[in-house]
Design a protein around this motif. Structure first.
Motif, PDB file in Angstrom:
ATOM      1  N   LYS A 145      41.573  40.946  39.019  1.00  0.00           N
ATOM      2  CA  LYS A 145      42.667  41.198  39.984  1.00  0.00           C
ATOM      3  C   LYS A 145      42.338  42.423  40.833  1.00  0.00           C
ATOM      4  O   LYS A 145      42.455  42.371  42.061  1.00  0.00           O
ATOM      5  CB  LYS A 145      43.962  41.414  39.197  1.00  0.00           C
ATOM      6  N   ARG A 176      34.460  52.376  46.572  1.00  0.00           N
ATOM      7  CA  ARG A 176      33.667  51.226  46.113  1.00  0.00           C
ATOM      8  C   ARG A 176      32.934  51.563  44.813  1.00  0.00           C
ATOM      9  O   ARG A 176      32.812  50.723  43.924  1.00  0.00           O
ATOM     10  CB  ARG A 176      32.644  50.827  47.199  1.00  0.00           C
ATOM     11  N   SER A 199      31.472  40.123  43.749  1.00  0.00           N
ATOM     12  CA  SER A 199      30.687  38.938  43.362  1.00  0.00           C
ATOM     13  C   SER A 199      29.346  39.345  42.773  1.00  0.00           C
ATOM     14  O   SER A 199      28.797  38.649  41.914  1.00  0.00           O
ATOM     15  CB  SER A 199      30.527  37.957  44.523  1.00  0.00           C
ATOM     16  N   MET A 203      39.678  41.441  43.314  1.00  0.00           N
ATOM     17  CA  MET A 203      40.161  40.599  44.428  1.00  0.00           C
ATOM     18  C   MET A 203      41.017  41.419  45.387  1.00  0.00           C
ATOM     19  O   MET A 203      40.895  41.302  46.604  1.00  0.00           O
ATOM     20  CB  MET A 203      40.976  39.411  43.886  1.00  0.00           C
ATOM     21  N   GLU A 204      41.896  42.269  44.825  1.00  0.00           N
ATOM     22  CA  GLU A 204      42.799  43.056  45.691  1.00  0.00           C
ATOM     23  C   GLU A 204      42.053  44.071  46.552  1.00  0.00           C
ATOM     24  O   GLU A 204      42.518  44.466  47.600  1.00  0.00           O
ATOM     25  CB  GLU A 204      43.859  43.754  44.833  1.00  0.00           C
ATOM     26  N   SER A 205      40.870  44.483  46.069  1.00  0.00           N
ATOM     27  CA  SER A 205      40.100  45.480  46.825  1.00  0.00           C
ATOM     28  C   SER A 205      39.463  44.854  48.072  1.00  0.00           C
ATOM     29  O   SER A 205      39.107  45.552  49.006  1.00  0.00           O
ATOM     30  CB  SER A 205      38.975  46.047  45.955  1.00  0.00           C
ATOM     31  N   ALA A 206      39.298  43.531  48.034  1.00  0.00           N
ATOM     32  CA  ALA A 206      38.642  42.779  49.115  1.00  0.00           C
ATOM     33  C   ALA A 206      37.185  43.195  49.341  1.00  0.00           C
ATOM     34  O   ALA A 206      36.608  42.914  50.381  1.00  0.00           O
ATOM     35  CB  ALA A 206      39.443  42.875  50.415  1.00  0.00           C
ATOM     36  N   GLN A 207      36.594  43.850  48.357  1.00  0.00           N
ATOM     37  CA  GLN A 207      35.168  44.223  48.462  1.00  0.00           C
ATOM     38  C   GLN A 207      34.353  43.077  47.847  1.00  0.00           C
ATOM     39  O   GLN A 207      33.753  43.222  46.775  1.00  0.00           O
ATOM     40  CB  GLN A 207      34.894  45.545  47.707  1.00  0.00           C
ATOM     41  N   TYR A 208      34.367  41.938  48.524  1.00  0.00           N
ATOM     42  CA  TYR A 208      33.853  40.720  47.889  1.00  0.00           C
ATOM     43  C   TYR A 208      32.363  40.762  47.594  1.00  0.00           C
ATOM     44  O   TYR A 208      31.900  40.186  46.618  1.00  0.00           O
ATOM     45  CB  TYR A 208      34.220  39.488  48.727  1.00  0.00           C
ATOM     46  N   ASP A 209      31.583  41.446  48.420  1.00  0.00           N
ATOM     47  CA  ASP A 209      30.142  41.511  48.162  1.00  0.00           C
ATOM     48  C   ASP A 209      29.887  42.197  46.821  1.00  0.00           C
ATOM     49  O   ASP A 209      29.125  41.723  45.972  1.00  0.00           O
ATOM     50  CB  ASP A 209      29.417  42.273  49.291  1.00  0.00           C
TER      51      ASP A 209
END
Ligand code: FPP
Ligand code: MG
Length: 336
Positions: free
Chosen positions: A134, A78, A146, A137-143
């Motif tokens: 990209k 992260r 964003s 988004m691909e990491s899916a670590q949205y917190d």
């Protein structure tokens, strides 16, 4: 004199791994795009923002009693991701900035627009921005993503605000502080707080890092603007570019606040001519030198640095805290 090395030392192994991680993003289909990306990679700067992400993540880890092992790679995925996204946003923003400013040089090398024209340069900037999104988004670590991504809109607002004031020739101290917060301090602030978010630090730590990065970022841009008035700095950009672009920055604002109405009118009249008249550039440079505009601006910068160091002093002694204190000193002392 504080060296960059003294800032890098506690995160050296992580920075080396980070470079390889970043490089993987700089590939595309097509010869010209790859050629431009190679140039951008080879012209990278001091990597202040990734260092800030890593050191702030380490500082907050230390505060949570998770000690890092010296000489080893300690960053989480992260933290690398946050460092990569902020560096890519920064890189894209400078490519676009050079197009807007019609600048031929960046860090002592030709700018992308100078080598391949604005029409191609704008697409390299877009490409890097898109790659950053990209990867996010691909990491899916949205917190985390964003938390960082909002910086893009703030950077754009800052640039447009600056352009509006340059056109109107009317920048006050408050306008200036607003512009430099948006165009520079916001991303340093996000870098520092993203470091904290990347290691799941407490809300209090995230907020402290946000405030620390903001103060550091304000000082960083003020020093950039002071260096623009220095003919002996080694910024890799011609001196007085800000005047040629009609920008009223802090050293000049300090002078405008001191002088009488007639002098003020004359300076603002000459400023309008700076784009095409070198004698006007020399005139304003001379007035700023004679009035000590840079020294007055440096006092304001020091107040931001004091604020940043005061925040650090609420954390216990650690190599990361020392490196961040060094970063504060480096920003004030740097001449490039
Ligand atoms: C340098 O300022 C420019 C910035 C700090 C911000 C630039 C931001 C944009 C162009 C908005 C678009 C953003 C993205 C992410 C694509 P400067 O011109 O004062 O500094 P310089 O002397 O180094 O050029
Ligand atoms: Mg510029």
């Amino acid at each position: 004199m504080v060296t960059l090395e003294s800032i890098r030392t506690p995160i050296k192994a992580d920075l080396e791994a980070f470079d390889a991680f970043l490089e993987r993003q700089f590939h595309a289909e097509g010869q010209l795009m790859n050629q431009m990306l190679l140039h951008v990679m080879a012209s990278r700067g001091k990597a202040i923002r990734p260092m800030l992400v890593m050191l702030c993540s380490a500082l907050c880890s230390a505060a949570n009693a998770r000690q890092w092992v010296e000489g080893e790679r300690n960053c989480t995925k992260r933290t690398y991701l946050a460092a990569m996204i902020v560096e890519m946003l920064h890189t894209a923003s400078l490519i676009h900035d050079d197009i807007i400013d019609e600048a031929d040089q960046r860090r002592g090398k030709p700018s992308v627009n100078a080598l391949w024209q604005s029409r191609n340069a704008v697409l390299v900037g877009d490409f890097i921005l898109a790659k950053a999104m990209k990867a996010g988004m691909e990491s899916a670590q949205y917190d985390l993503v964003s938390h960082i991504i909002g910086a893009v809109t703030t950077l754009c607002e800052g640039e447009v605000l600056q352009s509006q004031h340059a056109r109107e020739g009317d920048t006050t101290r408050q306008d200036y502080l607003d512009i430099i917060y948006k165009k520079t301090a916001s991303l340093l602030s996000i870098s520092a707080s993203a470091g904290a978010v990347s290691v799941m630090a407490s809300r209090k730590d995230v907020e402290q890092m946000r405030r620390f990065g903001e103060a550091l970022g304000m000082a960083f841009q003020i020093q950039d603007d002071i260096l623009d008035f220095s003919r002996s700095a080694q910024t890799g950009k011609p001196a007085n570019n800000d005047l040629r672009e009609g920008k009223i920055t802090l050293p000049l604002i300090e002078v405008l606040e001191q002088c009488d109405e007639a002098e003020r009118k004359e300076i603002l009249r000459r400023l309008k001519m700076c784009a095409t008249d070198e004698a006007s550039v020399d005139f304003i440079q001379g007035v700023v030198e004679a009035t000590g505009g840079a020294a007055m601006a440096a006092r304001t910068m020091q107040r931001y640095i004091d604020r940043a160091v005061a925040i650090l002093s609420t954390y216990g002694e650690s190599p990361y805290r020392s490196a961040l204190v060094n970063m504060c000193a480096y920003i004030v002392e740097r001449n490039k």
